[in-house]
Design a protein around this motif. Structure first.
Motif, PDB file in Angstrom:
ATOM      1  N   GLY A   1       0.817  -1.199   0.000  1.00 20.98           N
ATOM      2  CA  GLY A   1       0.000   0.000   0.000  1.00 20.98           C
ATOM      3  C   GLY A   1       0.854   1.253   0.000  1.00 20.98           C
ATOM      4  N   SER A   2       0.209   2.358   0.331  1.00 23.28           N
ATOM      5  CA  SER A   2       0.881   3.653   0.356  1.00 23.28           C
ATOM      6  C   SER A   2       0.019   4.610   1.170  1.00 23.28           C
ATOM      7  CB  SER A   2       1.049   4.204  -1.074  1.00 23.28           C
ATOM      8  OG  SER A   2      -0.229   4.466  -1.648  1.00 23.28           O
ATOM      9  N   PHE A   3       0.477   5.833   1.297  1.00 23.67           N
ATOM     10  CA  PHE A   3      -0.315   6.839   2.005  1.00 23.67           C
ATOM     11  C   PHE A   3      -1.677   7.030   1.363  1.00 23.67           C
ATOM     12  CE2 PHE A   3       1.889   9.120  -1.328  1.00 23.67           C
ATOM     13  CZ  PHE A   3       0.939  10.014  -1.797  1.00 23.67           C
ATOM     14  N   TYR A   4      -1.798   6.659   0.081  1.00 21.22           N
ATOM     15  CA  TYR A   4      -3.057   6.840  -0.644  1.00 21.22           C
ATOM     16  C   TYR A   4      -4.184   5.970  -0.076  1.00 21.22           C
ATOM     17  CZ  TYR A   4      -6.333   7.152  -4.557  1.00 21.22           C
ATOM     18  OH  TYR A   4      -7.448   7.356  -5.329  1.00 21.22           O
ATOM     19  N   GLU A   5      -3.827   4.910   0.645  1.00 20.17           N
ATOM     20  CA  GLU A   5      -4.846   4.058   1.275  1.00 20.17           C
ATOM     21  C   GLU A   5      -5.772   4.852   2.191  1.00 20.17           C
ATOM     22  OE1 GLU A   5      -3.710   0.213   3.105  1.00 20.17           O
ATOM     23  OE2 GLU A   5      -1.704   0.653   2.318  1.00 20.17           O
ATOM     24  N   PHE A   6      -5.307   5.987   2.706  1.00 19.14           N
ATOM     25  CA  PHE A   6      -6.068   6.721   3.716  1.00 19.14           C
ATOM     26  C   PHE A   6      -6.908   7.862   3.130  1.00 19.14           C
ATOM     27  CE2 PHE A   6      -2.179   5.193   5.999  1.00 19.14           C
ATOM     28  CZ  PHE A   6      -2.818   4.210   6.730  1.00 19.14           C
ATOM     29  N   TYR A   7      -6.900   8.005   1.814  1.00 23.18           N
ATOM     30  CA  TYR A   7      -7.614   9.123   1.214  1.00 23.18           C
ATOM     31  C   TYR A   7      -9.105   9.114   1.557  1.00 23.18           C
ATOM     32  CZ  TYR A   7      -4.422  11.862  -1.644  1.00 23.18           C
ATOM     33  OH  TYR A   7      -3.459  12.739  -2.066  1.00 23.18           O
ATOM     34  N   LYS A   8      -9.713   7.937   1.594  1.00 25.97           N
ATOM     35  CA  LYS A   8     -11.161   7.873   1.828  1.00 25.97           C
ATOM     36  C   LYS A   8     -11.528   7.987   3.303  1.00 25.97           C
ATOM     37  CE  LYS A   8     -11.560   4.073  -0.709  1.00 25.97           C
ATOM     38  NZ  LYS A   8     -12.168   2.905  -1.415  1.00 25.97           N
TER      39      LYS A   8
ATOM     40  N   TYR B   1     -13.009  -1.976  -5.120  1.00 25.50           N
ATOM     41  CA  TYR B   1     -12.243  -0.780  -5.478  1.00 25.50           C
ATOM     42  C   TYR B   1     -12.532  -0.419  -6.927  1.00 25.50           C
ATOM     43  CZ  TYR B   1      -9.542  -3.139  -1.766  1.00 25.50           C
ATOM     44  OH  TYR B   1      -9.163  -3.800  -0.637  1.00 25.50           O
ATOM     45  N   SER B   2     -12.215   0.808  -7.266  1.00 19.94           N
ATOM     46  CA  SER B   2     -12.257   1.211  -8.682  1.00 19.94           C
ATOM     47  C   SER B   2     -10.864   1.021  -9.268  1.00 19.94           C
ATOM     48  CB  SER B   2     -12.699   2.666  -8.813  1.00 19.94           C
ATOM     49  OG  SER B   2     -11.678   3.541  -8.361  1.00 19.94           O
ATOM     50  N   LEU B   3     -10.792   0.860 -10.589  1.00 19.37           N
ATOM     51  CA  LEU B   3      -9.481   0.747 -11.232  1.00 19.37           C
ATOM     52  C   LEU B   3      -8.668   2.018 -11.042  1.00 19.37           C
ATOM     53  CD1 LEU B   3     -10.190  -1.196 -14.565  1.00 19.37           C
ATOM     54  CD2 LEU B   3      -9.095  -2.028 -12.472  1.00 19.37           C
ATOM     55  N   ASP B   4      -9.338   3.164 -10.967  1.00 19.01           N
ATOM     56  CA  ASP B   4      -8.620   4.419 -10.703  1.00 19.01           C
ATOM     57  C   ASP B   4      -7.904   4.364  -9.352  1.00 19.01           C
ATOM     58  OD1 ASP B   4      -9.154   5.949 -13.021  1.00 19.01           O
ATOM     59  OD2 ASP B   4     -11.178   6.321 -12.326  1.00 19.01           O
ATOM     60  N   GLU B   5      -8.597   3.864  -8.324  1.00 14.68           N
ATOM     61  CA  GLU B   5      -7.990   3.765  -6.996  1.00 14.68           C
ATOM     62  C   GLU B   5      -6.815   2.791  -7.003  1.00 14.68           C
ATOM     63  OE1 GLU B   5     -12.072   4.591  -4.406  1.00 14.68           O
ATOM     64  OE2 GLU B   5     -11.392   2.544  -4.798  1.00 14.68           O
TER      65      GLU B   5
ATOM     66  N   ASN C   1      -2.451   3.702  -6.703  1.00 20.58           N
ATOM     67  CA  ASN C   1      -1.479   3.098  -5.793  1.00 20.58           C
ATOM     68  C   ASN C   1      -0.310   2.491  -6.567  1.00 20.58           C
ATOM     69  OD1 ASN C   1      -0.831   2.130  -2.954  1.00 20.58           O
ATOM     70  ND2 ASN C   1      -0.879   0.185  -4.042  1.00 20.58           N
ATOM     71  N   VAL C   2      -0.596   1.821  -7.679  1.00 14.83           N
ATOM     72  CA  VAL C   2       0.478   1.242  -8.503  1.00 14.83           C
ATOM     73  C   VAL C   2       1.368   2.347  -9.070  1.00 14.83           C
ATOM     74  CG1 VAL C   2       0.993  -0.086 -10.587  1.00 14.83           C
ATOM     75  CG2 VAL C   2      -0.862  -0.817  -9.082  1.00 14.83           C
ATOM     76  N   MET C   3       0.751   3.424  -9.499  1.00 15.75           N
ATOM     77  CA  MET C   3       1.513   4.537 -10.083  1.00 15.75           C
ATOM     78  C   MET C   3       2.474   5.168  -9.071  1.00 15.75           C
ATOM     79  SD  MET C   3       1.292   5.427 -13.309  1.00 15.75           S
ATOM     80  CE  MET C   3       1.372   7.198 -13.541  1.00 15.75           C
ATOM     81  N   ILE C   4       2.070   5.200  -7.814  1.00 16.37           N
ATOM     82  CA  ILE C   4       2.957   5.757  -6.783  1.00 16.37           C
ATOM     83  C   ILE C   4       4.245   4.954  -6.731  1.00 16.37           C
ATOM     84  CG2 ILE C   4       3.231   6.063  -4.281  1.00 16.37           C
ATOM     85  CD1 ILE C   4       0.223   6.822  -4.220  1.00 16.37           C
ATOM     86  N   TYR C   5       4.136   3.636  -6.846  1.00 12.75           N
ATOM     87  CA  TYR C   5       5.333   2.794  -6.879  1.00 12.75           C
ATOM     88  C   TYR C   5       6.106   2.966  -8.186  1.00 12.75           C
ATOM     89  CZ  TYR C   5       4.137   0.131  -2.663  1.00 12.75           C
ATOM     90  OH  TYR C   5       3.883  -0.254  -1.360  1.00 12.75           O
ATOM     91  N   TRP C   6       5.374   3.120  -9.303  1.00  9.56           N
ATOM     92  CA  TRP C   6       6.035   3.180 -10.608  1.00  9.56           C
ATOM     93  C   TRP C   6       6.837   4.471 -10.789  1.00  9.56           C
ATOM     94  CZ3 TRP C   6       7.806   0.256 -14.234  1.00  9.56           C
ATOM     95  CH2 TRP C   6       8.207   0.822 -15.449  1.00  9.56           C
ATOM     96  N   VAL C   7       6.216   5.619 -10.561  1.00  9.44           N
ATOM     97  CA  VAL C   7       6.890   6.887 -10.849  1.00  9.44           C
ATOM     98  C   VAL C   7       8.020   7.172  -9.866  1.00  9.44           C
ATOM     99  CG1 VAL C   7       4.845   7.880 -11.948  1.00  9.44           C
ATOM    100  CG2 VAL C   7       5.242   8.298  -9.511  1.00  9.44           C
TER     101      VAL C   7
END
Length: 468
Positions: free
Chosen positions: A162-169, A362-366, A370-376
């Motif tokens: 995961g990442s910090f993005y897990e807590f957005y909701k 989950y939505s594919l956007d969500e 999270n995947v993009m955070i790891y990629w970039v």
């Protein structure tokens, strides 16, 4: 006669003096012994109540030699995520040129990520996904605080993958509870969600040995630099271990600890007996009916599930850089590796579905954010190293169990979590459990999947702590 009696009298006096001295010595000896025993008793009684802690210590994880004292940058700075057009073009090229192995017929997710569904995910990623986040370590204050309500600082720590993005909701539910229909007394939060070093946008450690204790030290420093002296902690996965270490390190700074996964891995004859007896007479070993329902048949089903779901752990705890190289080079491989965990760790039954049940929660956007955070950030390798740094030192993750946790603790046990730890086992380490909740639904990524349920349990726990 006088001359004869004087020596006798003197001798008598001397004898009495000697007798007195001897008795005094006895008194002194007895008093000394009494004081010694009493002192030892007082020391023992005090030591019984003395809380063991993990040493705060210090460390340097940056590149090269540590700067001289006073030369380190201790400032808190705004951070904006920026991705160049060149990076996006490179990503699109890699997605377009991906190669796929055909899946076995009827395999669903039993062999890992289904490649037919993976092609759908990649097509969405290439053609429809819009990459937009504009904050890094999240620090959110409530926009409005009703009169008389205290704002409680809450540090929330994520895990892998995961990442910090897990807590957005969940953040809006905690900072603006009334606006979302959550009424839990006077509990309102100021939320801080950092990225673990080596994950996402936090710099990766440059030195070997960076573990959860080192992370705990850094996060205490973060909260101190933000101006907080006391605060609540919340975590799952590695976030659970990190926040537990924080509570063990500086208990005077931790008002309360809330966890949705707990590490209680200490094994032994007593635990084995407890497991065996629990299948037949659970009440005898302190297990509830719900514990039994979630744990058994333990020997057959749960052990196999643990083996099936822990293969990644053995790789990452031994040779993270080898597997990480491939994932860091292939966005498709990275997506398959990460999203497979979001399938089976969310609900074990998703294993039987061709799409892994991902879009039911989950939505594919969500998921792709999270995947993009790891990629970039190219952080998949450094995130995987966290396993080696922790497990190579302490394979059973039991070293900190000897310290114990004495701060008020709340535990939310979600039914689809990878492992279930009964209350009777948890209290061996967590000595001051205020709330233990059998959550009605949800799995490993609780904040991401069931934000309202988790927010309610956090609020319930904090309210009870504040009433103590």
């Amino acid at each position: 006669m006088w001359q004869e009696t004087l020596p006798n009298a003197w001798e008598s006096i001397l004898s009495q003096i000697r007798s007195f001295e001897y008795s005094q010595k006895n008194v002194v000896l007895v008093s000394t012994a009494t004081l010694g025993v009493g002192g030892m008793l007082v020391y023992w009684l005090r030591s019984r109540h003395k809380i063991k802690t993990i040493e705060m210590g210090d460390g340097w994880w940056g590149s090269g030699e540590r700067p001289l004292k006073g030369k380190e940058d201790e400032s808190i700075r705004p951070f904006k995520i920026e991705t160049s057009d060149k990076e996006i073009e490179d990503l699109h090229r890699r997605l377009e040129q991906a190669r796929y192995a055909p899946p076995l017929e009827g395999a669903a997710f039993h062999y890992g990520f289904n490649s037919s569904y993976l092609q759908k995910v990649v097509a969405y990623w290439r053609n429809k996904f819009d990459w937009r986040i504009d904050i890094h370590f999240i620090h959110v204050k409530p926009s409005y605080v009703p009169h008389g309500r205290a704002v409680q600082p809450l540090l929330m720590v994520h895990g892998w993958p995961g990442s910090f993005y897990e807590f957005y909701k969940i953040i809006p539910l905690l900072t603006e509870p009334a606006a979302h229909g959550l009424n839990e007394g006077d509990v309102v939060f100021e939320v801080i969600c950092p990225s673990i070093p080596g994950y996402g946008f936090s710099e990766a450690p440059h030195q070997k040995g960076f573990d959860t204790v080192a992370t705990a030290r850094i996060f205490h420093k973060l909260m101190n630099r933000l101006g907080f002296k006391e605060y609540y902690l919340q975590g799952g996965d590695w976030g659970s271990r990190i926040t537990t270490n924080m509570a063990q390190m500086l208990p005077q700074s931790v008002k309360g600890l809330h966890l949705n996964l707990i590490f209680v891995n200490k094994q032994g004859l007593r635990r084995m007996i407890s497991v065996m007896l629990g299948a037949y007479v659970p009440w005898l070993v302190g297990l509830s009916r719900e514990d039994v329902r979630r744990m058994y048949p333990f020997i057959q089903k749960n052990i196999y599930e643990l083996l099936r779901e822990s293969g990644y752990l053995h790789i990452q705890a031994t040779k993270p850089d080898t597997a990480g190289c491939g994932l860091n080079d292939s966005p498709v491989g990275l997506a398959a590796y990460i999203l497979e965990k979001f399938s089976t760790w969310t609900d074990k039954s998703f294993l039987h579905q061709d799409d892994g049940g991902l879009e039911s929660k989950y939505s594919l956007d969500e998921l792709l954010t999270n995947v993009m955070i790891y990629w970039v950030t190219s952080s998949i390798v450094s995130s995987m190293r966290f396993y080696k740094e922790n497990i190579s030192k302490d394979p059973g993750l039991t070293a900190d169990a000897r310290v114990g946790v004495y701060v008020p603790t709340g535990i939310a046990a979600f039914p689809q979590e990878i492992v279930h730890t009964p209350h009777v086992w948890a209290k061996k380490i967590f000595k001051n459990i205020i709330t233990y909740s059998y959550m009605p639904r949800g799995g490993h990524f609780a904040a991401f999947e069931e934000p309202k349920l988790l927010a309610q349990d956090i609020m319930h726990f904090v309210r009870k702590v504040e009433q103590l």
